[in-house]
Design a protein around this motif. Structure first.
Motif, PDB file in Angstrom:
ATOM      1  N   THR A  11       0.861  -1.183   0.000  1.00 29.85           N
ATOM      2  CA  THR A  11       0.000   0.000   0.000  1.00 29.85           C
ATOM      3  C   THR A  11       0.894   1.229   0.000  1.00 29.85           C
ATOM      4  O   THR A  11       1.817   1.327   0.816  1.00 29.85           O
ATOM      5  CB  THR A  11      -0.909   0.028   1.241  1.00 29.85           C
ATOM      6  N   ALA A  12       0.626   2.155  -0.906  1.00 36.26           N
ATOM      7  CA  ALA A  12       1.405   3.392  -0.985  1.00 36.26           C
ATOM      8  C   ALA A  12       0.445   4.564  -1.137  1.00 36.26           C
ATOM      9  O   ALA A  12      -0.430   4.543  -2.006  1.00 36.26           O
ATOM     10  CB  ALA A  12       2.382   3.345  -2.157  1.00 36.26           C
ATOM     11  N   VAL A  13       0.596   5.567  -0.291  1.00 36.41           N
ATOM     12  CA  VAL A  13      -0.293   6.726  -0.303  1.00 36.41           C
ATOM     13  C   VAL A  13       0.521   8.014  -0.311  1.00 36.41           C
ATOM     14  O   VAL A  13       1.478   8.162   0.458  1.00 36.41           O
ATOM     15  CB  VAL A  13      -1.230   6.714   0.920  1.00 36.41           C
ATOM     16  N   ASN A  14       0.141   8.912  -1.184  1.00 37.95           N
ATOM     17  CA  ASN A  14       0.779  10.224  -1.288  1.00 37.95           C
ATOM     18  C   ASN A  14      -0.064  11.238  -0.524  1.00 37.95           C
ATOM     19  O   ASN A  14      -1.189  11.535  -0.917  1.00 37.95           O
ATOM     20  CB  ASN A  14       0.905  10.619  -2.764  1.00 37.95           C
ATOM     21  N   PHE A  15       0.475  11.789   0.550  1.00 38.39           N
ATOM     22  CA  PHE A  15      -0.262  12.751   1.353  1.00 38.39           C
ATOM     23  C   PHE A  15       0.119  14.189   1.040  1.00 38.39           C
ATOM     24  O   PHE A  15      -0.050  15.074   1.868  1.00 38.39           O
ATOM     25  CB  PHE A  15      -0.060  12.471   2.848  1.00 38.39           C
ATOM     26  N   THR A  16       0.626  14.420  -0.174  1.00 35.64           N
ATOM     27  CA  THR A  16       0.963  15.782  -0.585  1.00 35.64           C
ATOM     28  C   THR A  16       0.089  16.185  -1.761  1.00 35.64           C
ATOM     29  O   THR A  16      -0.605  15.359  -2.358  1.00 35.64           O
ATOM     30  CB  THR A  16       2.443  15.895  -1.001  1.00 35.64           C
ATOM     31  N   ASP A  17       0.149  17.473  -2.116  1.00 34.67           N
ATOM     32  CA  ASP A  17      -0.613  17.967  -3.274  1.00 34.67           C
ATOM     33  C   ASP A  17       0.239  18.013  -4.533  1.00 34.67           C
ATOM     34  O   ASP A  17      -0.073  18.716  -5.477  1.00 34.67           O
ATOM     35  CB  ASP A  17      -1.201  19.347  -2.974  1.00 34.67           C
ATOM     36  N   LYS A  18       1.324  17.218  -4.544  1.00 32.34           N
ATOM     37  CA  LYS A  18       2.208  17.136  -5.709  1.00 32.34           C
ATOM     38  C   LYS A  18       2.393  15.684  -6.118  1.00 32.34           C
ATOM     39  O   LYS A  18       2.330  14.774  -5.278  1.00 32.34           O
ATOM     40  CB  LYS A  18       3.573  17.768  -5.401  1.00 32.34           C
TER      41      LYS A  18
END
Length: 214
Positions: free
Chosen positions: A168-175
């Motif tokens: 599982t991989a999640v990007n918690f940025t707006d980029k």
């Protein structure tokens, strides 16, 4: 924090983590719809005694009414206590009477009936993840390994059982960010919060599940 346009993506990203982590997932009513905090214009709308005390304390400390109320908007327990948003009818279809709290004003857009009919909704993403979890023992009995512990952009972990691995991989940025090649080796995209995911990248607030290739 995500802006209004990204809140749906962020809600789905959080669901991706919740339903693939080790342990028993608990979903509080409205969470599966991506329900948001309320921002009532008066402290009188809140019946949480802690929020009322926080508001009075802020005023006594010299904060303005607007500043004190802003803190309540962010931290009040009443954010998770508003009536369930079932549909777009009066009182969100929860009651024909008067509930203990007003409904969230966004109920015409965020409600169970509307999301049930929207294939791309937060609700249907929860359903997809629940089915995935029920059908793959690796997500209920597999080991847990933290990946990229020093990353300030990507939260990633692996679940492994026998020769099967999910990541599982999640990007918690707006980029948009790039996943390290070592994570992608021998893996393919199984599910993503994005309609057209790029296996090597994560779009803003994207949640992705990778599985080992056999």
């Amino acid at each position: 924090m995500p802006n209004n346009a990204d809140k749906k993506s962020a809600a789905k990203a959080l669901a991706t983590i919740l339903l693939t982590l080790r342990g028993t997932p608990f979903v509080y009513e409205g969470q599966e719809l991506g329900c948001t905090n309320v921002a009532w214009s008066s402290i009188n709308n809140y019946n949480d005694i802690q929020s009322q005390a926080q508001y009075e304390f802020a005023l006594n400390e010299g904060f303005t009414k607007a500043q004190a109320l802003d803190a309540v908007h962010q931290f009040s327990r009443d954010n998770a206590r508003t009536p369930m948003q079932w549909d777009n009818t009066k009182n969100a279809g929860f009651t024909t009477g008067t509930a203990w709290l007003p409904v969230n004003e966004n109920y015409p857009d965020i409600n169970a009936d509307a999301e049930d009919k929207d294939a791309d909704s937060v609700l249907n993403w929860y359903r997809k993840l629940s089915k995935l979890r029920a059908e793959n023992e690796v997500l209920t009995a597999g080991s847990y390994e933290m990946l990229l512990p020093n990353s300030e952009e990507i939260f990633a972990f692996a679940r492994t059982l026998g020769n099967k691995k999910f990541i599982t991989a999640v990007n918690f940025t707006d980029k948009t960010v790039t996943l390290p090649p070592e994570i992608l080796r021998g893996m393919k995209t199984l599910a993503s919060t994005e309609k057209n995911p790029d296996t090597a990248k994560l779009k803003p607030f994207e949640g992705k599940i990778l599985s080992s290739v056999h």
